[in-house]
Scaffold this active site. Structure first.
Site, PDB file in Angstrom:
ATOM      1  N   ARG A  75       2.001 -12.215  -0.652  1.00  0.00           N
ATOM      2  CA  ARG A  75       0.684 -12.525  -0.100  1.00  0.00           C
ATOM      3  C   ARG A  75       0.082 -13.789  -0.686  1.00  0.00           C
ATOM      4  O   ARG A  75       0.442 -14.208  -1.792  1.00  0.00           O
ATOM      5  CB  ARG A  75      -0.268 -11.367  -0.443  1.00  0.00           C
ATOM      6  CG  ARG A  75       0.154 -10.024   0.144  1.00  0.00           C
ATOM      7  CD  ARG A  75      -0.470  -9.806   1.474  1.00  0.00           C
ATOM      8  NE  ARG A  75       0.077  -8.677   2.211  1.00  0.00           N
ATOM      9  CZ  ARG A  75      -0.482  -8.201   3.325  1.00  0.00           C
ATOM     10  NH1 ARG A  75      -1.579  -8.744   3.800  1.00  0.00           N
ATOM     11  NH2 ARG A  75       0.066  -7.215   3.979  1.00  0.00           N
ATOM     12  N   GLY A 119      -3.773  -4.160  -1.742  1.00  0.00           N
ATOM     13  CA  GLY A 119      -4.397  -3.166  -0.865  1.00  0.00           C
ATOM     14  C   GLY A 119      -4.765  -1.873  -1.575  1.00  0.00           C
ATOM     15  O   GLY A 119      -5.614  -1.115  -1.107  1.00  0.00           O
ATOM     16  N   ASN A 165       6.443  -8.554   1.801  1.00  0.00           N
ATOM     17  CA  ASN A 165       4.983  -8.338   1.814  1.00  0.00           C
ATOM     18  C   ASN A 165       4.283  -9.206   0.760  1.00  0.00           C
ATOM     19  O   ASN A 165       3.216  -8.865   0.279  1.00  0.00           O
ATOM     20  CB  ASN A 165       4.656  -6.857   1.589  1.00  0.00           C
ATOM     21  CG  ASN A 165       3.193  -6.540   1.864  1.00  0.00           C
ATOM     22  OD1 ASN A 165       2.593  -7.069   2.808  1.00  0.00           O
ATOM     23  ND2 ASN A 165       2.590  -5.691   1.036  1.00  0.00           N
ATOM     24  N   HIS A 222     -10.241  -2.352  11.907  1.00  0.00           N
ATOM     25  CA  HIS A 222      -9.171  -3.197  11.364  1.00  0.00           C
ATOM     26  C   HIS A 222      -8.913  -4.329  12.359  1.00  0.00           C
ATOM     27  O   HIS A 222      -7.883  -4.352  13.027  1.00  0.00           O
ATOM     28  CB  HIS A 222      -7.922  -2.322  11.184  1.00  0.00           C
ATOM     29  CG  HIS A 222      -6.843  -2.930  10.364  1.00  0.00           C
ATOM     30  ND1 HIS A 222      -5.534  -2.506  10.420  1.00  0.00           N
ATOM     31  CD2 HIS A 222      -6.864  -3.920   9.444  1.00  0.00           C
ATOM     32  CE1 HIS A 222      -4.807  -3.214   9.570  1.00  0.00           C
ATOM     33  NE2 HIS A 222      -5.583  -4.073   8.974  1.00  0.00           N
ATOM     34  N   ARG A 255       0.843  -1.192   0.000  1.00  0.00           N
ATOM     35  CA  ARG A 255       0.000   0.000   0.000  1.00  0.00           C
ATOM     36  C   ARG A 255       0.879   1.243   0.000  1.00  0.00           C
ATOM     37  O   ARG A 255       1.974   1.242   0.555  1.00  0.00           O
ATOM     38  CB  ARG A 255      -0.895   0.025   1.242  1.00  0.00           C
ATOM     39  CG  ARG A 255      -2.128  -0.840   1.131  1.00  0.00           C
ATOM     40  CD  ARG A 255      -3.001  -0.742   2.351  1.00  0.00           C
ATOM     41  NE  ARG A 255      -2.375  -1.343   3.500  1.00  0.00           N
ATOM     42  CZ  ARG A 255      -1.758  -0.703   4.475  1.00  0.00           C
ATOM     43  NH1 ARG A 255      -1.702   0.629   4.465  1.00  0.00           N
ATOM     44  NH2 ARG A 255      -1.202  -1.331   5.473  1.00  0.00           N
ATOM     45  N   ASP A 300      -9.062  -9.759   9.350  1.00  0.00           N
ATOM     46  CA  ASP A 300      -8.573  -8.424   9.010  1.00  0.00           C
ATOM     47  C   ASP A 300      -9.560  -7.295   9.302  1.00  0.00           C
ATOM     48  O   ASP A 300      -9.157  -6.230   9.739  1.00  0.00           O
ATOM     49  CB  ASP A 300      -8.193  -8.385   7.522  1.00  0.00           C
ATOM     50  CG  ASP A 300      -7.348  -7.181   7.155  1.00  0.00           C
ATOM     51  OD1 ASP A 300      -6.475  -6.808   7.960  1.00  0.00           O
ATOM     52  OD2 ASP A 300      -7.560  -6.608   6.071  1.00  0.00           O
ATOM     53  N   GLY A 325       0.292 -19.989  18.970  1.00  0.00           N
ATOM     54  CA  GLY A 325      -0.782 -20.684  19.690  1.00  0.00           C
ATOM     55  C   GLY A 325      -0.803 -20.325  21.167  1.00  0.00           C
ATOM     56  O   GLY A 325      -1.877 -20.276  21.792  1.00  0.00           O
ATOM     57  N   CYS A 345       1.217  -7.739  11.570  1.00  0.00           N
ATOM     58  CA  CYS A 345       1.589  -7.919  12.975  1.00  0.00           C
ATOM     59  C   CYS A 345       0.954  -9.176  13.559  1.00  0.00           C
ATOM     60  O   CYS A 345       0.851  -9.324  14.772  1.00  0.00           O
ATOM     61  CB  CYS A 345       1.179  -6.705  13.809  1.00  0.00           C
ATOM     62  SG  CYS A 345       2.220  -5.275  13.531  1.00  0.00           S
ATOM     63  N   TYR A 382      -1.254  -3.483  -6.949  1.00  0.00           N
ATOM     64  CA  TYR A 382      -1.029  -4.195  -5.690  1.00  0.00           C
ATOM     65  C   TYR A 382      -2.326  -4.282  -4.864  1.00  0.00           C
ATOM     66  O   TYR A 382      -3.028  -3.276  -4.682  1.00  0.00           O
ATOM     67  CB  TYR A 382       0.069  -3.521  -4.844  1.00  0.00           C
ATOM     68  CG  TYR A 382       0.060  -4.116  -3.454  1.00  0.00           C
ATOM     69  CD1 TYR A 382       0.570  -5.398  -3.243  1.00  0.00           C
ATOM     70  CD2 TYR A 382      -0.565  -3.475  -2.390  1.00  0.00           C
ATOM     71  CE1 TYR A 382       0.467  -6.003  -2.000  1.00  0.00           C
ATOM     72  CE2 TYR A 382      -0.668  -4.069  -1.141  1.00  0.00           C
ATOM     73  CZ  TYR A 382      -0.143  -5.335  -0.956  1.00  0.00           C
ATOM     74  OH  TYR A 382      -0.256  -5.941   0.264  1.00  0.00           O
ATOM     75  N   LYS A 418      -9.545  -2.432   1.989  1.00  0.00           N
ATOM     76  CA  LYS A 418      -9.272  -1.263   2.838  1.00  0.00           C
ATOM     77  C   LYS A 418     -10.075  -0.043   2.386  1.00  0.00           C
ATOM     78  O   LYS A 418     -10.528   0.742   3.210  1.00  0.00           O
ATOM     79  CB  LYS A 418      -7.783  -0.936   2.828  1.00  0.00           C
ATOM     80  CG  LYS A 418      -6.885  -2.097   3.190  1.00  0.00           C
ATOM     81  CD  LYS A 418      -7.093  -2.569   4.603  1.00  0.00           C
ATOM     82  CE  LYS A 418      -6.304  -3.798   4.829  1.00  0.00           C
ATOM     83  NZ  LYS A 418      -5.858  -4.250   6.030  1.00  0.00           N
ATOM     84  N   SER A 475      -1.100  -3.808  10.066  1.00  0.00           N
ATOM     85  CA  SER A 475      -0.839  -4.785   9.012  1.00  0.00           C
ATOM     86  C   SER A 475       0.456  -5.537   9.293  1.00  0.00           C
ATOM     87  O   SER A 475       1.443  -4.950   9.740  1.00  0.00           O
ATOM     88  CB  SER A 475      -0.706  -4.074   7.668  1.00  0.00           C
ATOM     89  OG  SER A 475      -1.872  -3.344   7.395  1.00  0.00           O
TER      90      SER A 475
HETATM   91  O1  SAT Z   1      -2.371  -4.633   1.424  1.00  0.00           O
HETATM   92  S1  SAT Z   1      -3.570  -4.723   2.263  1.00  0.00           S
HETATM   93  O2  SAT Z   1      -3.956  -3.403   2.698  1.00  0.00           O
HETATM   94  O3  SAT Z   1      -4.651  -5.343   1.523  1.00  0.00           O
HETATM   95  C1  SAT Z   1      -3.214  -5.689   3.605  1.00  0.00           C
HETATM   96  C2  SAT Z   1      -2.741  -4.891   4.742  1.00  0.00           C
HETATM   97  O4  SAT Z   1      -1.818  -4.092   4.583  1.00  0.00           O
HETATM   98  O5  SAT Z   1      -3.285  -5.061   5.857  1.00  0.00           O
HETATM   99 MN    MN Z   2      -4.984  -5.383   7.310  1.00  0.00          MN
END
Ligand code: SAT
Ligand code: MN
Length: 544
Positions: A377, A199, A375, A226, A69, A277, A502, A250, A197, A206, A248
């Site tokens: 995915r 996000g 990053n 979020h 993002r 999310d 866990g 984390c 991309y 988002k 994001s």
């Molecule tokens: O890239 S996204 O915004 O879809 C995922 C994120 O950063 O939480």
């Molecule tokens: Mn997110």
């Protein structure tokens, strides 16, 4: 298709501006999706992976300058700057439309414009909100088919109203200097250009489900947050739900899909994923706060996902998944990422599509030396998740016992504490901070304030957003309790003190016990902290 005049006029207006060669309406059918997959593979936009090992799975690479993002290019275009607040970037709406029209003009020449009618939430339910995304990217279509509920039933649900979010996306030239992610909350409109991309371009996520929805929530007395949604089922058959907001990358997906430690499993405690999310929160008839996940899939971070950290996520993305910017193992046509296992492929392409030499990996320069982008995915279907809650498709959502805020903090923030009230909890959320990750472009590992993990996602003034939290507190008769956690504290040698994954259930267990009034705590200046003996560490090595 539809006879809705608002939709038809708008699609025509956008097509007149962007000049696609043709327009294709996405109907949500498997047949059409399969045709689009084949087309994307024939142009190289996607690579079909080993169908025996990874059935229904594909690989896509974004442009090298387009991997996260871009908060600096994300704008909230309210009539006044005051409404957007001092944290959001702002452009006056008419000026923004004019600026972007020039970029969009003719941008789809030689391409197809896809019209994607989609729903955030269960189609036809009271909580669902609808959108239509116009895009010139098959990758976007295929991702939206996983992440949202797409099809003609959405057009039927919109009927002849103009109540839907109008999203326009064009890859244009993927020019980063003219990349714009713009939101017009007053017009129910999102315009995204020059990116490919996730996000930035999966506009249901988002852009709609957080930025536009947070704006709508303030007007309509609900909240778009979020947050993951996790259910914990106790041996008596009762399930309690928590929502947790972390920035994001984390660990929201990991917490949402956690596997209980053995001592908990033996007692018959189970955990269930409702969302990883985004949560839409509303006051139920019973006066409790109810959470619903508006999405239909997971757009999870690949690196670090493995059999130990998140076996459920790994299982979820073994079929029907689109991988983005991971490493391509050429020996068996599968994928790999850092932290998957200790076997980096010897014959592979990195996330840029270049021949990759795993022996050159340098932790200090991941972008240039790793196989998968930090990053990178996976886009995977919720229905493929082994621990998906049976309430996932319940239009009412689930009742929330606790809200948990957290960040990635090497120092300062303790493992867990509880706020003293909803008002104090709002304050705790407002002072959240976290070390930055690869999910957004910019420096990594710098502590930044990220209120409620919503800093990049509030579609209006952050001050008004906090006021909305305080106002909601006054009208929720049985509000959840609010907590703060930090799994990421390190010792003097830089090692994590808490095992995480866990074992985080041990902390959630204490949180739920607090909600039920089953366990005492010590009141300190920051709120209630657990008595050491009340965090269950049975079966945990090395923690005393
Ligand atoms: O890239 S996204 O915004 O879809 C995922 C994120 O950063 O939480
Ligand atoms: Mn997110």
């Amino acid at each position: 298709m539809t006879n809705n005049k608002y939709i038809l006029d708008w699609v025509k207006e956008m097509a007149d501006m962007t000049c696609p060669d043709k327009i294709v309406w996405i109907d949500g059918s498997e047949e059409q999706a399969e045709k689009l997959r084949a087309e994307a593979c024939s142009t190289g936009e996607m690579i079909k992976l080993n169908q025996e090992l990874l059935p229904g799975c594909y690989l896509h690479r974004t442009a090298i300058n387009d991997v996260a993002r871009v908060e600096g290019r994300t704008f909230i275009c309210t009539p006044t700057k005051e409404e957007a607040g001092n944290i959001n970037n702002w452009i006056e709406p008419s000026e923004c439309y004019e600026r972007l029209k020039k970029i969009y003009r003719g941008s789809m020449k030689g391409r197809t414009m896809y019209v994607i009618p989609y729903s955030m939430g269960i189609v036809g339910s009271d909580f669902a909100k609808y959108g239509i995304e116009l895009t010139d990217s098959i990758y976007v279509v295929l991702n939206m088919l996983i992440m949202t509920r797409v099809g003609n039933d959405v057009l039927d649900a919109i009927g002849d109203s103009d109540n839907y979010i109008k999203g326009l996306h064009s890859k244009a030239q993927l020019d980063e200097n003219n990349r714009y992610i713009c939101h017009f909350p007053q017009d129910n409109t999102i315009w995204s250009v020059n990116s490919g991309y996730g996000g930035n371009v999966l506009l249901g996520k988002k852009c709609f489900a957080l930025r536009i929805a947070s704006y709508l929530g303030r007007k309509e007395n609900w909240m778009a947050e979020h947050m993951l949604i996790l259910g914990v089922e106790f041996p008596n058959g009762e399930t309690k739900y928590v929502c947790a907001a972390f920035p994001s990358a984390c660990g929201k997906t990991n917490l949402a899909m956690l596997i209980p430690p053995e001592v908990y499993r033996k007692k018959g405690i189970k955990t269930w994923t409702v969302g990883d999310d985004i949560a839409w929160l509303r006051i139920g008839k019973d006066g409790r706060l109810w959470a619903m996940n508006p999405e239909n899939g997971f757009f999870g971070v690949a690196p670090g996902t493995n059999e130990k950290s998140n076996p459920n996520a790994l299982h979820t993305c073994m079929k029907d998944t689109i991988f983005t910017n991971v490493c391509h193992n050429l020996d068996n046509n599968t994928v790999w990422w850092e932290g998957l296992d200790n076997n980096p492929p010897k014959n592979a392409l990195n996330w840029k599509g270049e021949k990759w030499d795993y022996t050159k990996y340098d932790k200090a320069d991941k972008i240039n030396t790793s196989g998968a982008h930090p990053n990178s995915r996976f886009t995977a279907k919720a229905v493929n998740c082994p621990c998906l809650s049976k309430e996932f498709n319940n239009p009412a959502g689930v009742p929330v016992s606790a809200i948990i805020f957290g960040g990635r903090r090497a120092k300062t923030a303790p493992l867990v504490y509880q706020s003293t009230s909803w008002q104090n909890g709002t304050f705790v959320g407002s002072i959240m901070a976290s070390e930055t990750t690869a999910a957004a472009s910019g420096a990594i590992g710098v502590v930044r304030r990220d209120p409620m993990a919503m800093r990049p996602f509030v579609g209006y003034n952050m001050g008004d957003y906090w006021q909305h939290w305080l106002d909601m507190g006054k009208i929720i008769p049985h509000a959840p309790k609010i907590f703060h956690v930090n799994w990421f504290r390190t010792d003097d040698n830089g090692n994590f003190i808490w095992p995480g994954f866990g074992d985080n259930l041990r902390v959630v267990d204490w949180i739920l016990a607090r909600c039920e009034g089953k366990v005492d705590a010590d009141l300190t200046a920051i709120g209630y902290v657990p008595k050491p003996e009340d965090i269950n560490i049975e079966g945990l090595d090395g923690i005393t």
